[in-house]
Design an enzyme around this catalytic site. Structure first.
Site, PDB file in Angstrom:
ATOM      1  N   CYS A 284       0.806  -1.220   0.000  1.00 14.37           N
ATOM      2  CA  CYS A 284       0.000   0.000   0.000  1.00 14.37           C
ATOM      3  C   CYS A 284       0.843   1.276   0.000  1.00 14.37           C
ATOM      4  O   CYS A 284       0.355   2.349  -0.352  1.00 14.37           O
ATOM      5  CB  CYS A 284      -0.950   0.015   1.193  1.00 14.37           C
ATOM      6  SG  CYS A 284      -2.137  -1.339   1.175  1.00 14.37           S
TER       7      CYS A 284
ATOM      8  N   HIS B 204      -9.204   3.628  -1.564  1.00 13.25           N
ATOM      9  CA  HIS B 204      -7.790   3.275  -1.391  1.00 13.25           C
ATOM     10  C   HIS B 204      -7.332   2.501  -2.625  1.00 13.25           C
ATOM     11  O   HIS B 204      -7.387   1.273  -2.661  1.00 13.25           O
ATOM     12  CB  HIS B 204      -7.659   2.427  -0.126  1.00 13.25           C
ATOM     13  CG  HIS B 204      -6.295   1.901   0.159  1.00 13.25           C
ATOM     14  ND1 HIS B 204      -5.129   2.419  -0.392  1.00 13.25           N
ATOM     15  CD2 HIS B 204      -5.892   0.878   0.980  1.00 13.25           C
ATOM     16  CE1 HIS B 204      -4.094   1.748   0.062  1.00 13.25           C
ATOM     17  NE2 HIS B 204      -4.519   0.803   0.895  1.00 13.25           N
TER      18      HIS B 204
ATOM     19  N   CYS C 115       0.028   2.205   6.637  1.00 14.58           N
ATOM     20  CA  CYS C 115       0.376   0.813   6.895  1.00 14.58           C
ATOM     21  C   CYS C 115       0.535   0.084   5.567  1.00 14.58           C
ATOM     22  O   CYS C 115      -0.082   0.448   4.567  1.00 14.58           O
ATOM     23  CB  CYS C 115      -0.688   0.143   7.757  1.00 14.58           C
ATOM     24  SG  CYS C 115      -2.377   0.307   7.135  1.00 14.58           S
TER      25      CYS C 115
END
Length: 392
Positions: A89, A348, A378
């Site tokens: 990510c 996201h 994260c």
């Protein structure tokens, strides 16, 4: 050592799965952002020395170096190279770090960093699912299994562990999710995203344009209520997290143009921000999503700063327990966190989220007349990047 400056930052509005960006090949979508950065900055396209793009699911339409493919789909000349980064990510945040390191070293003067992810066309987990189906094995090696016996690495499990460890109950997660939508709604209505969003024409299934421009993040629920969020089914029986308190699956692309003093002088423009600090840290891969907490504490120490010195924070809302626990661990001000909403409302798009958050952060600093901003997120495998910028 030279400084690194962000002179342009842009993103697409988020598209829901099967939504308004579903008709775009990811390389072409990334190319739209690349072209927008060139137009915003006024840089000679041939002066861009590299394009570094984050992408998590590098398979199918995102395979074979999607960054180079985006260059070839853009208005940049063939002489501009491209390379793709996977730090899960944090992929495009890491792309930004690599770009900043390149210009600070003097090896390059102007680099585009960004990311792209079409979670519609290349669904999450595809890089694992397809090889497993073909009998080609998994990423879990024998040595990893010996070190972590019986462990199945899962972000869902990590989110529940954080909620439990920090005593965060489901109602707190629900309230946080509602606030994310409310802030995103307010920012949209106030035009706060106007300078960062690149209008993208909506395409039909056959690839032809509709004439309609996509300019509003598709995931925002303008009719969101606490009752509606609270009524969403739990992800795991006996757990605390739901789909409503997790980031939304999203299609999108984002990017920033990073230059040093020579690049800045050649462009003759005022930078949006200066990179003040950048670091990355590994942490427990089982709880996985907790890494931003110790990573931010270490970053502040290395930068010689306190959390009170930071005016705005962008902490990716992969799952609501992450930013809530981060606020507690840092003793940070909730009013400064994700002021325009986060991934729970805005989506996201995995590999694109790093520079997406940075585009929002630098523009929010400018609109509010603030100085320092901090971004962290994260990442799969238990990692976290931290970037501190100073608005100029």
């Amino acid at each position: 050592m030279a400084e690194a400056y962000i002179v342009a930052a842009a993103r697409t509005a988020g598209g829901r799965r099967g939504g308004k960006l579903a008709g775009w090949h990811p390389a072409d979508l990334a190319a739209q952002v690349i072209d927008a950065l060139v137009a915003k900055s006024g840089i000679d396209p041939a002066a861009v020395e590299d394009v570094i793009l984050g992408c998590v699911s590098q398979v199918g339409e995102q395979a074979t170096n999607v960054a180079r493919n985006a260059v070839l789909a853009s208005k940049l000349p063939e002489s501009v190279p491209g390379t793709s980064v996977d730090r899960q990510c944090g992929s495009s945040q890491q792309a930004l770090h690599f770009a900043a390191q390149a210009v600070m070293s003097g090896a390059m003067d102007a680099v585009i960093a960004g990311g792209v992810e079409s979670m519609t066309r290349v669904p999450m987990f595809t890089p694992n699912a397809l090889p497993a189906k073909a009998g080609l094995g998994t990423y879990m090696s024998p040595a990893m299994k010996r070190r972590y016996p019986g462990v199945e690495f899962s972000q869902f499990t990590g989110a529940e562990m954080i909620a439990k460890n920090y005593g965060i109950e489901k109602d707190a997660l629900d309230r946080y999710a509602l606030e994310s939508h409310r802030r995103a709604m307010a920012a949209t209505r106030a035009g706060a995203f106007g300078d960062e969003i690149v209008p993208i024409e909506i395409l039909q299934a056959d690839g032809n344009g509709t004439g309609e421009q996509h300019t509003v993040d598709e995931g925002i629920r303008f009719d969101a209520t606490l009752e509606g969020i609270a009524g969403v089914k739990l992800i795991a029986e006996g757990g605390r997290c739901t789909a409503a308190t997790a980031s939304q699956i999203c299609d999108g692309a984002s990017g920033v143009l990073v230059v040093n003093e020579r690049g800045l002088k050649a462009l003759g423009v005022k930078p949006l921000a200066r990179i003040h600090h950048m670091s990355v840290m590994g942490h427990d891969p089982v709880i996985m999503l907790e890494a931003p907490l110790p990573a931010t504490l270490r970053a502040l120490k290395k930068a010689g700063m306190r959390i009170q010195d930071i005016d705005l924070y962008e902490v990716n809302e992969a799952f609501a327990p992450v930013p809530i626990a981060w606020l507690e661990a840092l003793d940070a001000d909730p009013a400064r966190l994700n002021v325009n909403g986060g991934a729970i409302a805005l989506g996201h798009p995995l590999g694109a989220s790093g520079t997406k958050l940075m585009a929002t952060l630098v523009h929010a600093l400018g609109r509010r007349g603030k100085r320092y901003g901090l971004q962290t997120m994260c990442e799969g495998g238990g990692m976290a990047n931290v970037t501190i910028v100073e608005r100029l």
